[in-house]
Enzyme design. Structure first.
Site, PDB file in Angstrom:
ATOM      1  N   ASP A   1       0.778  -1.029  -0.107  1.00 38.69           N
ATOM      2  CA  ASP A   1       0.035   0.046   0.151  1.00 38.69           C
ATOM      3  C   ASP A   1       0.787   1.242  -0.005  1.00 38.69           C
ATOM      4  O   ASP A   1       1.735   1.312   0.837  1.00 38.69           O
ATOM      5  CB  ASP A   1      -0.855  -0.124   1.147  1.00 38.69           C
ATOM      6  CG  ASP A   1      -2.117   0.815   1.142  1.00 38.69           C
ATOM      7  OD1 ASP A   1      -2.851   0.921   0.670  1.00 38.69           O
ATOM      8  OD2 ASP A   1      -1.673   2.142   1.335  1.00 38.69           O
TER       9      ASP A   1
ATOM     10  N   GLU B   1      -4.549   2.504  -4.625  1.00 37.42           N
ATOM     11  CA  GLU B   1      -3.319   2.226  -4.105  1.00 37.42           C
ATOM     12  C   GLU B   1      -2.793   1.118  -3.457  1.00 37.42           C
ATOM     13  O   GLU B   1      -1.692   0.923  -2.950  1.00 37.42           O
ATOM     14  CB  GLU B   1      -2.793   3.415  -3.365  1.00 37.42           C
ATOM     15  CG  GLU B   1      -3.126   3.466  -1.771  1.00 37.42           C
ATOM     16  CD  GLU B   1      -4.540   3.965  -1.453  1.00 37.42           C
ATOM     17  OE1 GLU B   1      -4.735   3.954  -0.152  1.00 37.42           O
ATOM     18  OE2 GLU B   1      -5.338   3.607  -2.282  1.00 37.42           O
TER      19      GLU B   1
END
Length: 382
Positions: free
Chosen positions: A253, A296
């Site tokens: 992430d 993301e």
């Protein structure tokens, strides 16, 4: 037996029909410029060949003058279609030079007062040169498809047949069909059929591959999309289970991604995702699987990799992202990534392993970010 005039009419009608078929096909698909060029090449060449048959019937000298230019123009546009299809950046310059040279040859022949049959001989030689060039374009790639090779071989055989006709038959165009003349006629007809359908199939094949790519690849980052990653990671898990090999799984992430999006805009966030994906590809192995699960968040499967190797790969990736080039849209902004790492246990489902990796990622995020956290092994049931 078929005379030369009738053969020209048959070829001309065939090419015109191919052009009409392509025009109908392009009305219902997102056609490419190469296919559009190919349609005009077939049409112009077909009109030139049909007019060659028509000229002595209507006895109009102007048709005899314009026909060779239409015929050769169709061949030049056909080669230009190949150049467009295969992404040759300087094809226009080559096409212009070829058109100029061919035009000068035809004008010179007309000024010299060559006969009608001699003009057809000249046109055939020019066509043979262009067919040979098309064969080189089609066959020069090592990874060329079978269809592409078939069209290329067909073009090469046509060019060789014209050469044999010139050497052994001295360019005769009478009605008596010799073995060499018959082979030349046959290959001319095959060139129309194979190339006509072949290029259309090449374009369709390219479109199908593009659709397949769109169905499996994330358009922004060129990584696997969520569905494709799950399918391929599951296949890798089953193979590792069969071979009794380890397989590592990571959840990744980008840190503070919302802050980047809010502060610099979504276009900047898109650039960050692309830079991250490119950086990851630079440090991973070819057979490692990387997918974008959403936003993301990414996942990574490393087949045949134990915990020590996976930890080393994760750290290498984390450092590479931190050292990645600055974003052009965000000044001095530096990206970092948090990573949760687990080993998929024997018999563990992929979704369960991903949940453990996601929990490890949560620990990495809450422990300061820009770090790798190794999750504990799956709890064994008594």
């Amino acid at each position: 037996m078929i005379d030369n005039q009738t053969f020209m009419l048959a070829i001309g009608i065939g090419n015109i029909v191919f052009a009409l078929l392509m025009a109908g096909y392009m009305r219902n698909v997102d056609n490419t410029p190469a296919l559009r060029y190919w349609m005009w090449a077939r049409l112009l060449g077909g009109v030139g060949q049909a007019c060659w048959w028509l000229a002595p019937v209507v006895n109009l000298p102007v048709i005899d003058v314009l026909t060779p230019f239409a015929w050769i123009g169709g061949v030049i546009i056909e080669v230009a279609a190949y150049c467009l299809f295969f992404g040759m950046p300087h094809w226009r310059r080559l096409a212009y030079l070829a058109a100029l040279a061919s035009g000068l040859v035809l004008v010179g022949a007309m000024a010299a007062g060559v006969s009608r049959l001699q003009m057809q001989w000249i046109v055939s030689i020019i066509m043979a040169w262009f067919a040979a060039g098309a064969a080189v374009l089609l066959l020069r790639e090592r990874g060329a498809s079978l269809l592409q090779r078939i069209i290329g071989v067909n073009d090469a055989l046509f060019a060789l047949a014209i050469g044999a006709w010139i050497v052994f038959e001295h360019g005769r165009l009478d009605v008596a069909i010799t073995p060499v003349g018959g082979a030349t006629y046959l290959l001319s007809y095959m060139m129309m059929i194979v190339n006509g359908f072949g290029f259309l199939l090449l374009c369709k094949q390219k479109d199908d591959l593009q659709m397949q790519r769109l169905a499996t690849i994330d358009g922004l980052t060129d990584t696997l999309n969520r569905r494709a990653f799950f399918e391929r990671a599951e296949s890798a898990r089953l193979l590792a289970l069969r071979l009794r090999k380890p397989i590592a799984l990571m959840m990744l992430d980008l840190d503070h991604f919302k802050r980047l999006n809010d502060g610099f805009g979504h276009a900047c966030g898109d650039e960050a995702l692309r830079v991250f994906a490119d950086t990851a590809r630079g440090v991973l192995r070819d057979h490692d699987l990387m997918g974008r699960l959403g936003g993301e968040e990414f996942a990574l499967a490393l087949p045949g990799t134990g915990l020590e190797g996976a930890l080393h790969a994760a750290e290498r990736l984390r450092i590479a992202v931190a050292e990645a080039p600055l974003l052009s849209c965000a000044g001095s902004y530096r990206m970092t990534v948090s990573i949760g790492l687990v080993m998929i246990d024997t018999g563990e489902e992929l979704t369960a392993a991903l949940a453990r990796a996601d929990h490890a990622l949560y620990v990495a995020k809450t422990s300061g970010r820009n770090r790798v956290e190794v999750g504990p092994a799956m709890l064994k049931r008594a």
